[in-house]
Enzyme design. Sequence first.
Site, mmCIF file in Angstrom:
data_model
loop_
_atom_site.group_PDB
_atom_site.id
_atom_site.type_symbol
_atom_site.label_atom_id
_atom_site.label_comp_id
_atom_site.label_asym_id
_atom_site.label_seq_id
_atom_site.Cartn_x
_atom_site.Cartn_y
_atom_site.Cartn_z
ATOM 1 N N TYR A 146 0.866 -1.188 0.000
ATOM 2 C CA TYR A 146 0.000 0.000 0.000
ATOM 3 C C TYR A 146 0.896 1.230 0.000
ATOM 4 C CZ TYR A 146 -3.441 3.417 1.699
ATOM 5 O OH TYR A 146 -4.267 4.507 1.837
ATOM 6 N N ASP A 241 9.544 2.562 -0.567
ATOM 7 C CA ASP A 241 8.560 3.246 0.265
ATOM 8 C C ASP A 241 8.877 2.888 1.719
ATOM 9 O OD1 ASP A 241 6.452 4.120 1.729
ATOM 10 O OD2 ASP A 241 4.893 3.374 0.384
ATOM 11 N N LYS A 269 5.294 9.010 8.705
ATOM 12 C CA LYS A 269 5.161 8.453 10.058
ATOM 13 C C LYS A 269 6.233 8.981 11.027
ATOM 14 C CE LYS A 269 2.524 4.474 8.407
ATOM 15 N NZ LYS A 269 1.159 4.734 8.768
HETATM 16 N N1 HOZ Z 1 -3.546 2.915 6.192
HETATM 17 C C1 HOZ Z 1 -3.070 3.085 7.510
HETATM 18 C C2 HOZ Z 1 -2.224 1.961 7.977
HETATM 19 N N2 HOZ Z 1 -1.562 1.223 7.008
HETATM 20 C C3 HOZ Z 1 -4.200 3.304 8.475
HETATM 21 C C4 HOZ Z 1 -4.180 4.684 8.916
HETATM 22 C C5 HOZ Z 1 -5.190 5.029 10.001
HETATM 23 O O1 HOZ Z 1 -6.284 4.499 10.014
HETATM 24 O O2 HOZ Z 1 -4.848 5.847 10.818
#
Ligand code: HOZ
Length: 440
Positions: A146, A241, A269
């Site tokens: 992702y 990534d 992050k």
């Molecule tokens: N897509 C995020 C983790 N891979 C989730 C982000 C969230 O819900 O804060």
Amino acid sequence: MARKTQESRRLQQRAEAVIPGGVNSPVRAFRAVGGDPPFIVRGEGPRIWDADGNEYIDYVGSWGPLVLGHAAPAVVEAVVAAARKGTSFGASTPAEADLAEVVLSAFPAMEKVRFVSSGTEATMSAIRLARAYTGRKYIVKFEGCYHGHADALLVKAGSGVATLGIPGSAGVPEEFAQFTLALPYNNADAVDQAFKKFPGQIACVIVEPVVGNMGCVPPASGFLDALRYITSRDSALLIFDEVMTGFRLAFGGAQEVYGTAPDLTTLGKIIGGGLPVGAYAGPAEIMDLVAPLGPMYQAGTLSGNPLAMAAGLATLTYLRDNREVYGRMERTAATLVTMVASAAKDAGVPLTCNRVGSMFTWFFTAHPVTDWESAARCDVDAFGRFYRAMLDGGVYLPPSQFEAAFLGTEHAEEDVRQTVYAARQAFAGIKAARAGTATS
Ligand code: HOZ
């Protein structure tokens, strides 16, 4: 014992009236695990508290950023000091180069970095830059990885897309995704074939060097080197990534751990220390194509925001000056994951544990998980049961089988002990349910 959930339920119902699904990011709605999502009101170190007063050991850490734990004093002080001087100017501030210098010190292959406000912005900008640099259209990504929610990157994506079991996203015209080639992770032959099919047409390969978004899946031996070799051979760019892995697996991220240097790196992050920051970085020759120096356009009102820069700088300087924390997190995570694995074994519950440093996933399957196909074979019902029992036992995990859990510098022996105890209870519940003696 079941938790109190009355207040969280009330807050969820209130939110549902005004926010789609009551959440601002889909996985938070707990659709994959069932039950009421706790509304969090406070965090300190490795622990969080919800609106009903329940306390949890947190292995989400805001989905990765909070490697130093909640409300880390150095981060809070830096943010408060920055806020007192003004929250945003839409003009350059000294903190931007401060953070840029520390970020670049971690990645020898990168010479310049551009800050944005999220990982999604970072990856979509890096792809645009790769296309601008190579003058090519196709991109390669991997199933179950992702890279944020940009149109062309939602093809066979992990994270919430995988969790909700949707093949991609509505609202993306197929023409927008026609240049995205989605290949199986850990399969270098498939990449080789794609480059043979589209010679001189692939701009880049983008990869999570350690996947976090289909659960934690490490690269097979030689996979990253094969990507490096194939992309270089065809003059395409390799993008790591490292939104999840950057500053987490080591100060220099997965590229330091595995010794493979990409052309571009995307970050997020941890570099924001819990505030919204993303970044993309690379050699000056490529980065200087970004406006205003070059023709690749990308901009943002809150890019380089002073509060976000301050939180990121406080976090990264702590990690830079206390590198021993990586060894400590490695040992604590290894103990935790191994002890939970043996609790599963004792209960006869098939479990596959994937872990790299402080990232890990307990997959409910007896088989190795090496790509999306093997991840998707997990028993998600058993995971849901485990998840709810862990929550009742005071342990907060990512509410999806297809997301990595994160441990931070503040998790201690006592947290591990409590987590293993909760896991033993949870596995006993699964065993009993399989034997037909439980109803929940
Ligand atoms: N897509 C995020 C983790 N891979 C989730 C982000 C969230 O819900 O804060």
